[in-house]
Design a protein around this motif. Structure first.
Motif, PDB file in Angstrom:
ATOM      1  N   LEU A  78       0.831  -1.202   0.000  1.00  0.00           N
ATOM      2  CA  LEU A  78       0.000   0.000   0.000  1.00  0.00           C
ATOM      3  C   LEU A  78       0.866   1.252   0.000  1.00  0.00           C
ATOM      4  CD1 LEU A  78      -2.917   0.964   0.024  1.00  0.00           C
ATOM      5  CD2 LEU A  78      -2.842   0.978   2.530  1.00  0.00           C
ATOM      6  N   PHE A  79       2.020   1.177   0.656  1.00  0.00           N
ATOM      7  CA  PHE A  79       2.953   2.301   0.655  1.00  0.00           C
ATOM      8  C   PHE A  79       3.421   2.586  -0.775  1.00  0.00           C
ATOM      9  CE2 PHE A  79       7.140   4.304   1.588  1.00  0.00           C
ATOM     10  CZ  PHE A  79       6.685   5.357   2.378  1.00  0.00           C
ATOM     11  N   LEU A  80       3.612   1.540  -1.549  1.00  0.00           N
ATOM     12  CA  LEU A  80       4.006   1.702  -2.951  1.00  0.00           C
ATOM     13  C   LEU A  80       2.887   2.345  -3.763  1.00  0.00           C
ATOM     14  CD1 LEU A  80       5.854  -1.678  -3.668  1.00  0.00           C
ATOM     15  CD2 LEU A  80       6.847   0.528  -3.048  1.00  0.00           C
ATOM     16  N   VAL A  81       1.640   2.005  -3.440  1.00  0.00           N
ATOM     17  CA  VAL A  81       0.503   2.627  -4.121  1.00  0.00           C
ATOM     18  C   VAL A  81       0.491   4.132  -3.862  1.00  0.00           C
ATOM     19  CG1 VAL A  81      -2.017   2.775  -4.223  1.00  0.00           C
ATOM     20  CG2 VAL A  81      -0.913   0.537  -4.114  1.00  0.00           C
ATOM     21  N   GLY A  82       0.688   4.524  -2.606  1.00  0.00           N
ATOM     22  CA  GLY A  82       0.750   5.935  -2.268  1.00  0.00           C
ATOM     23  C   GLY A  82       1.872   6.639  -3.005  1.00  0.00           C
ATOM     24  N   SER A  83       3.017   5.988  -3.089  1.00  0.00           N
ATOM     25  CA  SER A  83       4.150   6.565  -3.808  1.00  0.00           C
ATOM     26  C   SER A  83       3.824   6.751  -5.283  1.00  0.00           C
ATOM     27  CB  SER A  83       5.384   5.660  -3.653  1.00  0.00           C
ATOM     28  OG  SER A  83       5.762   5.551  -2.292  1.00  0.00           O
ATOM     29  N   PHE A  84       3.112   5.792  -5.849  1.00  0.00           N
ATOM     30  CA  PHE A  84       2.749   5.885  -7.264  1.00  0.00           C
ATOM     31  C   PHE A  84       1.825   7.080  -7.510  1.00  0.00           C
ATOM     32  CE2 PHE A  84       0.492   4.764 -11.154  1.00  0.00           C
ATOM     33  CZ  PHE A  84       1.538   4.341 -11.967  1.00  0.00           C
ATOM     34  N   LEU A  85       0.868   7.296  -6.610  1.00  0.00           N
ATOM     35  CA  LEU A  85      -0.024   8.454  -6.745  1.00  0.00           C
ATOM     36  C   LEU A  85       0.770   9.757  -6.662  1.00  0.00           C
ATOM     37  CD1 LEU A  85      -3.038   7.314  -4.512  1.00  0.00           C
ATOM     38  CD2 LEU A  85      -2.992   7.470  -7.005  1.00  0.00           C
ATOM     39  N   THR A  86       1.744   9.791  -5.777  1.00  0.00           N
ATOM     40  CA  THR A  86       2.570  10.989  -5.601  1.00  0.00           C
ATOM     41  C   THR A  86       3.304  11.353  -6.880  1.00  0.00           C
ATOM     42  OG1 THR A  86       2.856  10.558  -3.238  1.00  0.00           O
ATOM     43  CG2 THR A  86       4.502  11.971  -4.288  1.00  0.00           C
ATOM     44  N   GLY A  87       3.611  10.357  -7.699  1.00  0.00           N
ATOM     45  CA  GLY A  87       4.363  10.605  -8.923  1.00  0.00           C
ATOM     46  C   GLY A  87       3.687  11.582  -9.869  1.00  0.00           C
ATOM     47  N   THR A  88       2.350  11.636  -9.856  1.00  0.00           N
ATOM     48  CA  THR A  88       1.661  12.595 -10.722  1.00  0.00           C
ATOM     49  C   THR A  88       1.942  14.018 -10.262  1.00  0.00           C
ATOM     50  OG1 THR A  88      -0.075  11.003 -11.254  1.00  0.00           O
ATOM     51  CG2 THR A  88      -0.591  13.312 -11.641  1.00  0.00           C
ATOM     52  N   TYR A  89       2.044  14.221  -8.931  1.00  0.00           N
ATOM     53  CA  TYR A  89       2.460  15.551  -8.467  1.00  0.00           C
ATOM     54  C   TYR A  89       3.860  15.870  -8.994  1.00  0.00           C
ATOM     55  CZ  TYR A  89       4.781  19.209  -6.216  1.00  0.00           C
ATOM     56  OH  TYR A  89       5.533  20.337  -6.062  1.00  0.00           O
ATOM     57  N   MET A  90       4.787  14.910  -8.893  1.00  0.00           N
ATOM     58  CA  MET A  90       6.156  15.161  -9.333  1.00  0.00           C
ATOM     59  C   MET A  90       6.192  15.523 -10.811  1.00  0.00           C
ATOM     60  SD  MET A  90       9.489  12.693  -8.949  1.00  0.00           S
ATOM     61  CE  MET A  90      11.104  13.238  -9.526  1.00  0.00           C
ATOM     62  N   SER A  91       5.341  14.879 -11.596  1.00  0.00           N
ATOM     63  CA  SER A  91       5.273  15.183 -13.024  1.00  0.00           C
ATOM     64  C   SER A  91       4.809  16.615 -13.243  1.00  0.00           C
ATOM     65  CB  SER A  91       4.327  14.205 -13.719  1.00  0.00           C
ATOM     66  OG  SER A  91       4.244  14.485 -15.096  1.00  0.00           O
ATOM     67  N   ALA A  92       3.723  17.015 -12.567  1.00  0.00           N
ATOM     68  CA  ALA A  92       3.216  18.379 -12.710  1.00  0.00           C
ATOM     69  C   ALA A  92       4.253  19.393 -12.224  1.00  0.00           C
ATOM     70  CB  ALA A  92       1.908  18.536 -11.924  1.00  0.00           C
ATOM     71  N   HIS A  93       4.932  19.062 -11.157  1.00  0.00           N
ATOM     72  CA  HIS A  93       5.987  19.930 -10.614  1.00  0.00           C
ATOM     73  C   HIS A  93       7.070  20.188 -11.650  1.00  0.00           C
ATOM     74  CE1 HIS A  93       9.859  20.429  -8.404  1.00  0.00           C
ATOM     75  NE2 HIS A  93       9.151  21.227  -7.647  1.00  0.00           N
ATOM     76  N   GLY A  94       7.365  19.189 -12.445  1.00  0.00           N
ATOM     77  CA  GLY A  94       8.393  19.344 -13.467  1.00  0.00           C
ATOM     78  C   GLY A  94       8.048  20.363 -14.539  1.00  0.00           C
ATOM     79  N   PHE A  95       6.766  20.708 -14.674  1.00  0.00           N
ATOM     80  CA  PHE A  95       6.342  21.676 -15.690  1.00  0.00           C
ATOM     81  C   PHE A  95       6.410  23.124 -15.198  1.00  0.00           C
ATOM     82  CE2 PHE A  95       4.532  17.774 -17.366  1.00  0.00           C
ATOM     83  CZ  PHE A  95       4.793  17.891 -18.715  1.00  0.00           C
ATOM     84  N   TYR A  96       6.758  23.344 -13.922  1.00  0.00           N
ATOM     85  CA  TYR A  96       6.905  24.726 -13.443  1.00  0.00           C
ATOM     86  C   TYR A  96       7.907  25.476 -14.310  1.00  0.00           C
ATOM     87  CZ  TYR A  96       4.686  23.326  -8.969  1.00  0.00           C
ATOM     88  OH  TYR A  96       3.832  22.868  -8.003  1.00  0.00           O
ATOM     89  N   ARG A  97       9.001  24.798 -14.650  1.00  0.00           N
ATOM     90  CA  ARG A  97      10.066  25.463 -15.404  1.00  0.00           C
ATOM     91  C   ARG A  97       9.602  25.845 -16.800  1.00  0.00           C
ATOM     92  NH1 ARG A  97      10.737  19.958 -16.148  1.00  0.00           N
ATOM     93  NH2 ARG A  97      11.863  19.262 -18.016  1.00  0.00           N
ATOM     94  N   PHE A  98       8.774  25.003 -17.417  1.00  0.00           N
ATOM     95  CA  PHE A  98       8.253  25.327 -18.741  1.00  0.00           C
ATOM     96  C   PHE A  98       7.212  26.436 -18.656  1.00  0.00           C
ATOM     97  CE2 PHE A  98       9.507  20.794 -19.744  1.00  0.00           C
ATOM     98  CZ  PHE A  98      10.531  21.144 -20.622  1.00  0.00           C
ATOM     99  N   ALA A  99       6.396  26.413 -17.599  1.00  0.00           N
ATOM    100  CA  ALA A  99       5.386  27.460 -17.421  1.00  0.00           C
ATOM    101  C   ALA A  99       6.039  28.824 -17.284  1.00  0.00           C
ATOM    102  CB  ALA A  99       4.532  27.157 -16.192  1.00  0.00           C
ATOM    103  N   ALA A 100       7.220  28.858 -16.679  1.00  0.00           N
ATOM    104  CA  ALA A 100       7.940  30.130 -16.531  1.00  0.00           C
ATOM    105  C   ALA A 100       8.282  30.731 -17.881  1.00  0.00           C
ATOM    106  CB  ALA A 100       9.220  29.913 -15.725  1.00  0.00           C
TER     107      ALA A 100
END
Length: 413
Positions: free
Chosen positions: A114-136
């Motif tokens: 279940l901890f791995l499931v939570g980590s997998f969900l978190t990955g979508t945040y990390m993906s969106a976070h990566g677009f901050y630089r492009f949004a700039a």
């Protein structure tokens, strides 16, 4: 074919007022929401080690985060292309909060799957976070674009301080180790999502049937300058992740405590983002390719220092160099990529780039745990294996960059 075009509102210097306002918001988002990333990378492996039945899988939670980030990069880019940056970023914080909530519950019942499931969900945040630089870069002029990207990345400076310190304050707040840190991450996402209400980046207009469609993904990735930008971005990020993921395990395994590991991660993340205050200026003065090359050399230096011993100062110096090398290599690669595609190609290319970059990061984080815990009986042996593994990939990126430097300019686009 020419490189990226700018929209009419990017033509005059005074039009950077909107870009600068957006940069301020993205810097704040990077500082607050970005704090969860050093938190997750500090405790993810340690929490995984406490839950996993096989210590070789200790870093699997971090691998799940970056695997999800890789898989969600294209869908997140498509959402932003269709509905705008604001919706995409708020979707990311929603997944970040959900992932932390699942992770907290998994810790409370000692469930590694279940901890791995939570980590997998978190990955979508990390993906969106990566677009901050492009949004700039979206509303910035050509001249301001490298600085805008650099300033937003510099927001990670605050994240570097906030994240590890929150780990110290919250990890032992409950009887269950690390549970408090995941509760804090839920709060960070809920509060941080409000920042995007003030973001002012126009949603790209839906193209008409006869509008330019731009190059296909294959045409983009086979363009020399884009291919090299992606390779250098992949290598810079993957090697940083490879070493950083193993660092808390190596530090604790070599006889130091969890607070030492948090301090080293703090120094590393500071080194990742402090240079961002001047990286854009260095790119403007010396050129993107030279800054990327400097980053690759510094990453190699980090590996050399790490191989000299496992004293506390070796960890600190190696991780500081690792952060600086990542900054130059990754911001340089991002700037090179951002200037090499058109507005019509933005969602397509940025999604493809992050798919490939985080694909490399996924493999690196998975390899990190195996190299660290399964290369020998001692932590020092595993730590050496992690750093030796950097060499072939640095040679790949360095070779690609040298090849690009010798290509005729009229053949690059």
């Amino acid at each position: 074919m020419s490189t990226a075009t700018t929209s009419p509102d990017q033509s005059a210097p005074e039009d950077n007022r909107k870009a600068k306002r957006n940069v301020v918001i993205l810097v704040l988002a990077q500082a607050l929401l970005g704090a969860q990333m050093p938190m997750l990378f500090t405790i993810g492996g340690l929490a995984g080690q406490s839950l996993a039945s096989n210590i070789c899988f200790a870093t699997l939670p971090i691998t799940m985060i970056v695997l999800s980030s890789m898989l969600s990069a294209t869908p997140v880019a498509a959402v932003m292309q269709r509905f705008g940056r604001r919706i995409g970023f708020m979707m990311g914080t929603g997944f970040g909060a959900a992932g932390a909530a699942v992770g907290a519950y998994a810790l409370s019942i000692s469930s590694f799957p279940l901890f791995l499931v939570g980590s997998f969900l978190t990955g979508t945040y990390m993906s969106a976070h990566g677009f901050y630089r492009f949004a700039a870069a979206d509303t910035a002029s050509d001249a301001y674009r490298p600085k805008a990207i650099s300033y937003v990345m510099a927001g990670g400076l605050a994240a570097a301080i906030i994240g590890p310190q929150l780990v110290k304050l919250t990890s032992d707040a409950y009887v269950v180790p690390f549970l408090g840190a995941y509760v804090a991450i839920i709060a960070i996402n809920l509060i941080g999502s409000l920042l995007f209400l003030f973001l002012d980046i126009p949603t790209p207009p839906k193209p008409s049937a006869d509008a330019p469609q731009g190059r296909t993904r294959w045409q983009l990735i086979t363009t020399p300058v884009i291919a090299v930008a992606v390779i250098c971005g992949m290598v810079s990020y993957a090697l940083m992740n490879l070493v950083m993921t193993s660092t808390p395990l190596a530090v604790v395994g070599c006889g130091f405590d969890q607070d030492n590991a948090a301090d080293i991660v703090t120094a590393h993340v500071l080194a990742m983002y402090i240079p961002s205050f001047f990286t854009g200026h260095l790119i403007a003065r010396f050129g993107t390719q030279k800054i990327i090359a400097a980053g690759l050399v510094i990453l190699a230096g980090a590996g050399v220092v790490a191989l000299q011993g496992v004293e506390l100062e070796n960890f600190f110096i190696a991780l500081v160099l690792l952060g600086i090398g990542w900054n130059f290599g990754f911001i340089g690669a991002t700037s090179l990529l951002a200037a090499s595609h058109t507005v019509e190609e933005r969602g397509r290319m940025q999604g493809l780039n992050d798919l490939l970059v985080f694909g490399g990061v996924t493999l690196a984080s998975l390899a990190s745990g195996g190299l660290m815990n399964c290369s020998g009986g001692e932590a020092a042996v595993g730590w050496a294996a992690v750093n030796i593994a950097m060499a072939p990939f640095l040679m790949l990126a360095g070779g690609a960059l040298i090849w690009l430097m010798f290509q005729p300019k009229d053949e690059l686009a």
